[in-house]
Design a protein around this motif. Structure first.
Motif, PDB file in Angstrom:
ATOM      1  N   ILE A  15     -14.799 -49.669  -1.414  1.00 51.47           N
ATOM      2  CA  ILE A  15     -14.472 -50.545  -0.300  1.00 51.47           C
ATOM      3  C   ILE A  15     -15.671 -51.389   0.114  1.00 51.47           C
ATOM      4  N   GLY A  16     -16.850 -51.020  -0.284  1.00 50.96           N
ATOM      5  CA  GLY A  16     -18.076 -51.694   0.146  1.00 50.96           C
ATOM      6  C   GLY A  16     -18.089 -53.168  -0.195  1.00 50.96           C
ATOM      7  N   PRO A  17     -19.059 -53.907   0.341  1.00 50.66           N
ATOM      8  CA  PRO A  17     -19.113 -55.351   0.133  1.00 50.66           C
ATOM      9  C   PRO A  17     -19.351 -55.720  -1.329  1.00 50.66           C
ATOM     10  N   ASP A  18     -18.755 -56.820  -1.742  1.00 46.63           N
ATOM     11  CA  ASP A  18     -18.908 -57.356  -3.089  1.00 46.63           C
ATOM     12  C   ASP A  18     -19.605 -58.700  -2.948  1.00 46.63           C
ATOM     13  N   ILE A  19     -20.823 -58.785  -3.468  1.00 42.36           N
ATOM     14  CA  ILE A  19     -21.629 -59.993  -3.324  1.00 42.36           C
ATOM     15  C   ILE A  19     -20.894 -61.216  -3.867  1.00 42.36           C
ATOM     16  N   GLY A  20     -20.126 -61.063  -4.935  1.00 40.01           N
ATOM     17  CA  GLY A  20     -19.406 -62.184  -5.533  1.00 40.01           C
ATOM     18  C   GLY A  20     -18.323 -62.755  -4.632  1.00 40.01           C
ATOM     19  N   GLN A  21     -17.851 -61.991  -3.675  1.00 41.66           N
ATOM     20  CA  GLN A  21     -16.803 -62.453  -2.776  1.00 41.66           C
ATOM     21  C   GLN A  21     -17.353 -63.150  -1.538  1.00 41.66           C
ATOM     22  N   ASP A  22     -18.643 -63.026  -1.295  1.00 44.02           N
ATOM     23  CA  ASP A  22     -19.223 -63.564  -0.064  1.00 44.02           C
ATOM     24  C   ASP A  22     -18.964 -65.053   0.104  1.00 44.02           C
ATOM     25  N   ALA A  23     -19.147 -65.851  -0.933  1.00 53.21           N
ATOM     26  CA  ALA A  23     -18.941 -67.299  -0.823  1.00 53.21           C
ATOM     27  C   ALA A  23     -17.483 -67.608  -0.498  1.00 53.21           C
ATOM     28  N   LEU A  24     -16.580 -66.860  -1.079  1.00 49.35           N
ATOM     29  CA  LEU A  24     -15.149 -67.062  -0.811  1.00 49.35           C
ATOM     30  C   LEU A  24     -14.840 -66.791   0.659  1.00 49.35           C
ATOM     31  N   PHE A  25     -15.288 -65.647   1.164  1.00 43.00           N
ATOM     32  CA  PHE A  25     -15.013 -65.290   2.553  1.00 43.00           C
ATOM     33  C   PHE A  25     -15.707 -66.256   3.520  1.00 43.00           C
ATOM     34  N   ARG A  26     -16.953 -66.603   3.233  1.00 45.87           N
ATOM     35  CA  ARG A  26     -17.676 -67.542   4.097  1.00 45.87           C
ATOM     36  C   ARG A  26     -16.993 -68.908   4.126  1.00 45.87           C
ATOM     37  N   SER A  27     -16.550 -69.372   2.975  1.00 45.96           N
ATOM     38  CA  SER A  27     -15.944 -70.701   2.929  1.00 45.96           C
ATOM     39  C   SER A  27     -14.624 -70.741   3.694  1.00 45.96           C
TER      40      SER A  27
END
Length: 123
Positions: A15-27
């Motif tokens: 469940i922990g954070p996935d660095i690759g998804q950060d840009a998607l969520f931020r955008s």
């Protein structure tokens, strides 16, 4: 509330954070970018000018929002003469859908455990 470094302990490795998804969520966190993306999904390919005409921000601001969406893989651009046309790439939402599924499973398991505990407490 737990600190960011505590989250992995609380949520576990799946469940922990996935660095690759950060840009998607931020955008998608920005309401103007989300509105632009939703419009491209709903109405199809649009020029920057067409997107600006319906936006509550300037053309340079729309262009900056489109650059962030493009960097996150949510939109593609196509040159047509002097105009740039943008279209949504909904397949880029797959990590969001995967995260939502994982979180749904996580919380369903938590609620099931709570229900079991409450049932045992009632006995």
């Amino acid at each position: 509330m737990p600190h960011a470094q505590d989250t992995a302990q609380v949520t576990g490795p799946d469940i922990g954070p996935d660095i690759g998804q950060d840009a998607l969520f931020r955008s998608l966190a920005d309401p103007t970018r989300r509105a632009i993306f939703e419009r491209l999904c709903r109405d199809g390919e649009q020029s920057v000018g067409a997107l600006t005409a319906q936006a509550s921000v300037s053309q340079p601001a729309v262009s900056k929002h489109l650059a962030v969406l493009k960097q996150a893989g949510l939109v593609r651009d196509r040159q047509a003469g002097r105009q740039t046309h943008y279209s949504a790439d909904v397949s880029a939402l797959a990590p969001l859908a995967d995260w939502t599924r994982r979180m749904t499973g996580f919380w369903e398991a938590r609620f099931d455990a709570l229900e079991d505990l409450l049932g045992r407490m009632d006995q």
